[in-house]
Design an enzyme around this catalytic site. Structure first.
Site, short mmCIF file in Angstrom:
data_model
loop_
_atom_site.label_atom_id
_atom_site.label_comp_id
_atom_site.label_asym_id
_atom_site.label_seq_id
_atom_site.Cartn_x
_atom_site.Cartn_y
_atom_site.Cartn_z
N SER A 250 0.96 -1.05 -0.10
CA SER A 250 0.05 -0.07 -0.23
C SER A 250 0.92 1.04 0.18
O SER A 250 2.01 1.41 -0.87
CB SER A 250 -0.99 0.20 1.38
OG SER A 250 -1.92 0.83 1.20
N ASP A 333 -8.58 -4.64 -6.90
CA ASP A 333 -8.13 -3.92 -5.78
C ASP A 333 -9.10 -2.68 -5.80
O ASP A 333 -8.99 -1.69 -6.93
CB ASP A 333 -6.85 -3.28 -6.10
CG ASP A 333 -6.20 -2.54 -4.74
OD1 ASP A 333 -7.07 -1.91 -4.04
OD2 ASP A 333 -4.92 -2.23 -4.66
N HIS A 368 -6.75 -5.66 -2.48
CA HIS A 368 -5.70 -4.92 -2.09
C HIS A 368 -4.66 -5.58 -0.93
O HIS A 368 -3.48 -5.32 -1.13
CB HIS A 368 -6.29 -3.53 -1.36
CG HIS A 368 -5.09 -2.52 -1.02
ND1 HIS A 368 -4.43 -1.87 -2.07
CD2 HIS A 368 -4.81 -2.08 0.17
CE1 HIS A 368 -3.53 -1.05 -1.37
NE2 HIS A 368 -3.54 -1.04 -0.12
#
Length: 436
Positions: A250, A333, A368
């Site tokens: 991330s 995602d 994600h």
């Protein structure tokens, strides 16, 4: 009904269901074999897993099976016909774990104390059950899942104002190093670094958003904070200073790319590793109106950075990368536009003539949060991002089975990437520590 009751009574007297889990103690990325024996032929059963997490919540998974002619069910070979997973899924009892009914909404499983195991109780119940309160177990076994292999050392790091933890594999070393960065929620997250050390890498888990120096001064850390962490790892007597990778998830990917490209201290190193990449965090504030919400009020952030800027000054110049780059992308995602960013990075590197350094892994129906293998999938969960300082529900994306398959494949290829690029060719036959 009377005949079935008589059959169960006979089973109680003549059959003692046996349950085994092998290995009963293992690393979290190792498979186990769950075997039920000595049941009546054709006996319908539910195999159930239960975990009580450190934060006080309970998680469960279960599969529905039918014993074969020998009274046996092997979860690694036999089909589940229902439950939280179906088909032949050797590790479905782990990756399909979900909060038990009545739990708090939007939970995410994360192991915070890596010096203790994740304990999972595997049980067998009569019939194809979906509710387990007040049900009688026919057999039960506790399995331990560890992030730290025996001999791995956990060393808190506070020098040079760092908030970090170093994990060292057993032995004198020197070992290749990994600088491990997590995402926008901050905090010191150790479980991935502990697992990397269990596979032969000296790994430094670094808190860079909620570090003690930030809490003390009220200021975000600058580039020199990452360089200090890198030099700490580089100069450690049990680390091979010329063989260090960076790993990011991330927001950690943005920091890793920036440091790998622009840092005078770090850019000459051989390896840069990426996980779920995206570009510039600062665009979030500019495009906050692009946030969308599902009917369940889950925030979708993937549109924040779209369309991808065409101005080169708004992006990290990945054409300048001089080290191998692994990009792992979830195509579903919903938090960041990872597929679009990966394609843009690929094109930038092709134009610069360094695309031979890029390895791109892209997984359909994957979200994600790509975690170590067999970790429960979190499609949506609560997040307290540092830049917002409030709790909100985020849609991470992904479908449970596809996401779980991606986690297993990505981890295996991550370890292979690190071993290939960080260990000497002559030592390539060395295998990492596995069974406990």
């Amino acid at each position: 009904q009377g005949h079935w009751s008589y059959f169960i009574r006979r089973m109680d007297k003549k059959h003692c269901v046996k349950l085994s889990v092998q290995p009963s103690r293992a690393l979290v990325d190792e498979k186990f074999i769950v075997l039920v024996q000595n049941a009546p032929p054709g006996f319908q059963m539910t195999i159930h897993s239960l975990h009580h997490s450190e934060d006080g919540h309970s998680w469960e998974a279960f599969g529905h099976y039918t014993a074969d002619a020998t009274g046996t069910v092997n979860v690694s070979q036999d089909h589940s016909v229902g439950g939280t997973y179906s088909g032949v899924e050797p590790m479905g009892l782990l990756w399909s774990l979900r909060p038990v009914p009545g739990s708090k909404s939007w939970l995410r499983f994360r192991k915070m104390n890596v010096e203790t195991p994740m304990e999972v109780t595997i049980s067998v119940y009569q019939g194809h059950q979906t509710v387990f309160v007040d049900q009688v177990q026919l057999a039960s076994v506790v399995a331990e899942r560890w992030y730290m292999a025996p001999g791995v050392r956990r060393i808190p790091v506070t020098e040079s104002d760092l908030t970090a933890t170093l994990f060292l594999p057993p032995g004198p070393g020197p070992f290749p190093g990994v600088l491990d960065l997590w995402g926008g929620a901050g905090q010191l997250v150790e479980y991935r670094s502990a697992l990397l050390a269990s596979h032969g890498f000296a790994s430094l888990a670094l808190d860079y958003l909620t570090a003690k120096i930030t809490l003390k001064t009220g200021k975000m850390v600058e580039n020199d904070y990452f360089e200090t962490a890198y030099k700490f790892l580089q100069e450690h007597p049990q680390v091979s200073g010329s063989r260090i990778a960076m790993m990011g998830l991330s927001f950690g990917t943005a920091m890793t790319l920036k440091m790998a490209v622009y840092s005078e201290v770090m850019k000459v190193r051989r390896i840069c590793f990426r996980n779920m990449d995206y570009k510039c965090y600062l665009f979030v504030c500019l495009n906050s109106k692009k946030v969308r919400f599902t009917e369940e009020k889950q925030a979708i952030y993937r549109d924040l950075l779209l369309p991808i800027p065409t101005d080169p000054g708004m992006k990290v110049d990945v054409g300048r990368l001089q080290c191998p780059l692994l990009l792992i992308v979830g195509e579903d995602d919903q938090n960041w536009a990872a597929p679009e960013f990966a394609q843009d990075i690929k094109e930038m590197m092709e134009q610069a003539g360094n695309s031979h350094l890029l390895t791109l892994l892209s997984y359909p129906n994957t979200g994600h949060l790509i975690e170590p293998p067999y970790s429960p999938h979190t499609r949506a969960g609560m997040l307290k991002a540092v830049h917002v300082n409030k709790m909100f529900v985020v849609l991470w994306g992904g479908e449970t089975m596809a996401h779980s398959c991606a986690q297993e494949d990505a981890w295996r290829k991550t370890l292979a990437f690190l071993w290939e690029n960080l260990y000497d060719r002559k030592n390539s036959a060395v295998t990492s520590m596995s069974h406990l």
